[in-house]
Write a protein that holds these residues in place. Sequence first.
Motif, mmCIF file in Angstrom:
data_model
loop_
_atom_site.group_PDB
_atom_site.id
_atom_site.type_symbol
_atom_site.label_atom_id
_atom_site.label_comp_id
_atom_site.label_asym_id
_atom_site.label_seq_id
_atom_site.Cartn_x
_atom_site.Cartn_y
_atom_site.Cartn_z
ATOM 1 N N LEU A 67 0.836 -1.203 0.000
ATOM 2 C CA LEU A 67 0.000 0.000 0.000
ATOM 3 C C LEU A 67 0.870 1.251 0.000
ATOM 4 O O LEU A 67 0.629 2.203 -0.751
ATOM 5 C CB LEU A 67 -0.909 0.011 1.223
ATOM 6 C CG LEU A 67 -2.276 -0.645 1.070
ATOM 7 C CD1 LEU A 67 -3.043 -0.604 2.381
ATOM 8 C CD2 LEU A 67 -3.064 0.026 -0.040
ATOM 9 N N ALA A 68 1.905 1.247 0.847
ATOM 10 C CA ALA A 68 2.794 2.408 0.926
ATOM 11 C C ALA A 68 3.522 2.615 -0.393
ATOM 12 O O ALA A 68 3.654 3.751 -0.871
ATOM 13 C CB ALA A 68 3.803 2.201 2.059
ATOM 14 N N ALA A 69 3.987 1.503 -1.005
ATOM 15 C CA ALA A 69 4.699 1.615 -2.285
ATOM 16 C C ALA A 69 3.772 2.169 -3.353
ATOM 17 O O ALA A 69 4.140 3.054 -4.132
ATOM 18 C CB ALA A 69 5.235 0.246 -2.709
ATOM 19 N N PHE A 70 2.539 1.653 -3.364
ATOM 20 C CA PHE A 70 1.559 2.087 -4.350
ATOM 21 C C PHE A 70 1.260 3.578 -4.185
ATOM 22 O O PHE A 70 1.291 4.356 -5.146
ATOM 23 C CB PHE A 70 0.275 1.266 -4.186
ATOM 24 C CG PHE A 70 -0.691 1.411 -5.322
ATOM 25 C CD1 PHE A 70 -0.613 0.556 -6.421
ATOM 26 C CD2 PHE A 70 -1.674 2.377 -5.308
ATOM 27 C CE1 PHE A 70 -1.485 0.673 -7.479
ATOM 28 C CE2 PHE A 70 -2.565 2.503 -6.371
ATOM 29 C CZ PHE A 70 -2.468 1.646 -7.453
ATOM 30 N N ALA A 71 1.003 3.965 -2.945
ATOM 31 C CA ALA A 71 0.649 5.358 -2.664
ATOM 32 C C ALA A 71 1.788 6.297 -3.047
ATOM 33 O O ALA A 71 1.567 7.364 -3.628
ATOM 34 C CB ALA A 71 0.293 5.517 -1.191
ATOM 35 N N MET A 72 3.024 5.894 -2.726
ATOM 36 C CA MET A 72 4.159 6.771 -2.996
ATOM 37 C C MET A 72 4.377 6.915 -4.506
ATOM 38 O O MET A 72 4.732 7.996 -4.978
ATOM 39 C CB MET A 72 5.409 6.203 -2.313
ATOM 40 C CG MET A 72 6.379 7.246 -1.840
ATOM 41 S SD MET A 72 5.625 8.553 -0.850
ATOM 42 C CE MET A 72 5.739 7.838 0.779
ATOM 43 N N THR A 73 4.144 5.832 -5.258
ATOM 44 C CA THR A 73 4.272 5.912 -6.721
ATOM 45 C C THR A 73 3.258 6.911 -7.275
ATOM 46 O O THR A 73 3.588 7.746 -8.124
ATOM 47 C CB THR A 73 4.025 4.535 -7.365
ATOM 48 O OG1 THR A 73 4.816 3.573 -6.682
ATOM 49 C CG2 THR A 73 4.394 4.545 -8.828
ATOM 50 N N LEU A 74 2.041 6.812 -6.774
ATOM 51 C CA LEU A 74 1.021 7.745 -7.262
ATOM 52 C C LEU A 74 1.342 9.181 -6.846
ATOM 53 O O LEU A 74 1.058 10.124 -7.586
ATOM 54 C CB LEU A 74 -0.363 7.337 -6.752
ATOM 55 C CG LEU A 74 -0.905 6.034 -7.350
ATOM 56 C CD1 LEU A 74 -2.375 5.864 -7.024
ATOM 57 C CD2 LEU A 74 -0.699 5.967 -8.857
ATOM 58 N N ALA A 75 1.963 9.344 -5.672
ATOM 59 C CA ALA A 75 2.359 10.691 -5.242
ATOM 60 C C ALA A 75 3.395 11.261 -6.197
ATOM 61 O O ALA A 75 3.306 12.434 -6.605
ATOM 62 C CB ALA A 75 2.912 10.644 -3.814
ATOM 63 N N ALA A 76 4.371 10.423 -6.581
ATOM 64 C CA ALA A 76 5.384 10.875 -7.541
ATOM 65 C C ALA A 76 4.725 11.242 -8.854
ATOM 66 O O ALA A 76 5.028 12.279 -9.468
ATOM 67 C CB ALA A 76 6.427 9.780 -7.759
ATOM 68 N N ALA A 77 3.782 10.395 -9.291
ATOM 69 C CA ALA A 77 3.084 10.658 -10.553
ATOM 70 C C ALA A 77 2.314 11.968 -10.468
ATOM 71 O O ALA A 77 2.333 12.770 -11.410
ATOM 72 C CB ALA A 77 2.142 9.511 -10.887
ATOM 73 N N ALA A 78 1.661 12.193 -9.331
ATOM 74 C CA ALA A 78 0.876 13.416 -9.170
ATOM 75 C C ALA A 78 1.770 14.646 -9.276
ATOM 76 O O ALA A 78 1.412 15.655 -9.887
ATOM 77 C CB ALA A 78 0.148 13.402 -7.823
ATOM 78 N N LEU A 79 2.964 14.537 -8.701
ATOM 79 C CA LEU A 79 3.924 15.640 -8.740
ATOM 80 C C LEU A 79 4.305 15.982 -10.180
ATOM 81 O O LEU A 79 4.293 17.143 -10.598
ATOM 82 C CB LEU A 79 5.170 15.225 -7.942
ATOM 83 C CG LEU A 79 5.991 16.325 -7.302
ATOM 84 C CD1 LEU A 79 5.164 17.068 -6.289
ATOM 85 C CD2 LEU A 79 7.233 15.717 -6.648
ATOM 86 N N ILE A 80 4.626 14.922 -10.953
ATOM 87 C CA ILE A 80 5.027 15.140 -12.345
ATOM 88 C C ILE A 80 3.834 15.643 -13.156
ATOM 89 O O ILE A 80 3.959 16.539 -13.992
ATOM 90 C CB ILE A 80 5.580 13.836 -12.953
ATOM 91 C CG1 ILE A 80 6.817 13.386 -12.167
ATOM 92 C CG2 ILE A 80 5.944 14.036 -14.413
ATOM 93 C CD1 ILE A 80 7.301 12.021 -12.545
ATOM 94 N N TYR A 81 2.668 15.081 -12.880
ATOM 95 C CA TYR A 81 1.457 15.484 -13.605
ATOM 96 C C TYR A 81 1.183 16.969 -13.397
ATOM 97 O O TYR A 81 0.853 17.693 -14.327
ATOM 98 C CB TYR A 81 0.276 14.653 -13.113
ATOM 99 C CG TYR A 81 -1.007 14.910 -13.868
ATOM 100 C CD1 TYR A 81 -1.299 14.185 -15.021
ATOM 101 C CD2 TYR A 81 -1.915 15.862 -13.436
ATOM 102 C CE1 TYR A 81 -2.467 14.406 -15.722
ATOM 103 C CE2 TYR A 81 -3.091 16.096 -14.130
ATOM 104 C CZ TYR A 81 -3.362 15.372 -15.272
ATOM 105 O OH TYR A 81 -4.505 15.605 -15.960
ATOM 106 N N LEU A 82 1.373 17.411 -12.157
ATOM 107 C CA LEU A 82 1.137 18.812 -11.818
ATOM 108 C C LEU A 82 2.064 19.711 -12.635
ATOM 109 O O LEU A 82 1.637 20.720 -13.202
ATOM 110 C CB LEU A 82 1.384 19.009 -10.322
ATOM 111 C CG LEU A 82 0.818 20.273 -9.715
ATOM 112 C CD1 LEU A 82 -0.691 20.170 -9.614
ATOM 113 C CD2 LEU A 82 1.430 20.525 -8.352
ATOM 114 N N ILE A 83 3.335 19.322 -12.701
ATOM 115 C CA ILE A 83 4.298 20.111 -13.470
ATOM 116 C C ILE A 83 3.908 20.113 -14.946
ATOM 117 O O ILE A 83 3.949 21.145 -15.617
ATOM 118 C CB ILE A 83 5.722 19.551 -13.273
ATOM 119 C CG1 ILE A 83 6.129 19.696 -11.794
ATOM 120 C CG2 ILE A 83 6.713 20.273 -14.174
ATOM 121 C CD1 ILE A 83 7.417 19.023 -11.436
#
Lengths: 351, 252
Positions: free
Chosen positions: A138-154
């Motif tokens: 769950l933590a790995a999944f969540a952190m991957t999506l957090a990274a994706a969200a960061l890049i998506y925002l940029i």
Amino acid sequence: MTAVATTSGGLYARQIRARTAALLAAAAALCLLLAADLITGPSGMSLADLNTALWAGPAGEDRAAAAILWQIRLPQSIMAALVGACLGLAGLMMQTILNNPLASPFTLGFSAAAGFGAALSILIGGLWGLPQWLQTPLAAFAMTLAAAALIYLIARLKGAAPEVLVLAGIAVLFFFQSLQSLVQFMASPEVLQQIVFWLFGSLLKASWTSVQVCGAILLVCLPLVLRDAWNLTALRMGDGNATSLGLDVNRLRRRSFLLVAALTAGAVCFTGTIGFVGLIAPHIARAAVGEDHRFALPTAALMGAVILVAASVIGKLISPGAVIPVGIITAIAGIPMLMAVILTLKPVGTR
Amino acid sequence: MTLTANLPAVFKGRSQILHPTEIVVPAGQVLGVIGPNGAGKSTLLRSLAGIDRLHADWNGVPLPRDQIGYMPQGFQMNARLSVLEAVLLGKREALGWRMAPGDLEAASNVLLDLGLSHLEDRSMDRLSGGQQQMVLVAQRLLRAPRLLVLDEPTSALDIHHQLVILRHLKTYTQERPATTIMALHDLTLAGRFCDSLLVLKDGKALAFGPPGDVMSRPCIAECWNVAVELMQAKDGCPVIVPHEHGFGRKGA
């Protein structure tokens, strides 16, 4: 005029047949490898035994064979195929949207993010009464999506040009890598060992739960990916041309990027990072069937599955006692395979 | 039917690269846009093609986007797609999971018309720059647009293929009927194939009219800062012959 048109139609039909044949060959290879994977392991099992145990189901009379097959080998084999398919698919999309043959699902730092999430979860131990086997994925999944969200925002702010995505991705990669190093530095030797084992990428962590989650993600993403098959093909004509064909390249990139994030997160959160599959499978697919993404996408998924299941078989054959993590096998075998692909293959039906 | 476009001014940072321009071209005619490097030709064509916002209309009715075939400048493709597939992408919006036989035949016929049938099953990444350029023209023609906007469609072609492509574009324009607007650098070719010419410099229209009227020595000297010999072919088409040292001396 009609005569020429007919022969060219025939030519194209032949091309399509050759590609369909390549696709079926990959599927057949996957089935054979899955059978091979199921009969290899520390305790041997013949094809006949496999057949009996498979038909007998999880509650078969031969308790030992049923337990080995249904509790251990089957989830691991299916997981290998699913993870391989996710990574192959995500890899091809990444190479297409970044217009870069070196891209893979991990280019934009998703693996580092997943690794940090897992390491953090292992370091702090169980929270909210969650069992560790569930909390770490769950933590790995969540952190991957957090990274994706960061890049998506940029990408939202600056436009989703390949350069923007890659630069943002590299920043995210180093950020999470340093955080992961920090966690490793703070961890005790025992915890560190667990973290390192997670990072290796191994199918030993597979279970029916992981198969269900990973399978569900693939099942949801696949139709969404395939719906964009022609758009991704059009993107290969270059941004200017794709735009002039009425395609919104920025939106296509952002959409594909989110799908890549979901596929990658689903693939790595249970098994850890398995490198090179997402890099090589797309190359094999492109070399075999060209870049019509109607064929390239399914072929990349199948080739990813083939590579990972093959790596699993090899890992079990090399050291029957202690299974070598597939992540290591794919990394070692990946480079010569990539070389061979680049040097030899060419798409069927084109000259 | 007449195409009318009122193009707004375009700024890049603080510098104005295009002044407001009105373009009126009847159906069945080819308009050539000529001018020195950096004159704003590509900007004008982009604006005309409505990449960001639509400005063109037919007799007052806005032109639907799928009726515009725009070919940008600059291309170098490494796609592993056959030429036929690349042309088929011209129908991107209409392509489904299964290929309609009609689309396949249409793509094949466009290639036949341009004399490219022998390339049909070649991979795009193995073509020369000129061949790729012709495939892109074919891709645009497959859309059967009412407005064709081409940014230097013949810049990488030899004289034979320049003639093949321009002749075909002209025929298409007359038969569809469509309006074709293209940027060209070769003034003699522009004079030969265009019904009218728009001379652009520093984002402003310097002259507009039939090639014979527009192409004069003073106009060419003012626009490109070169001295040329202006001759006439037997049929009255202007021919430009440059002087060896004819640059840099205004009106020389």
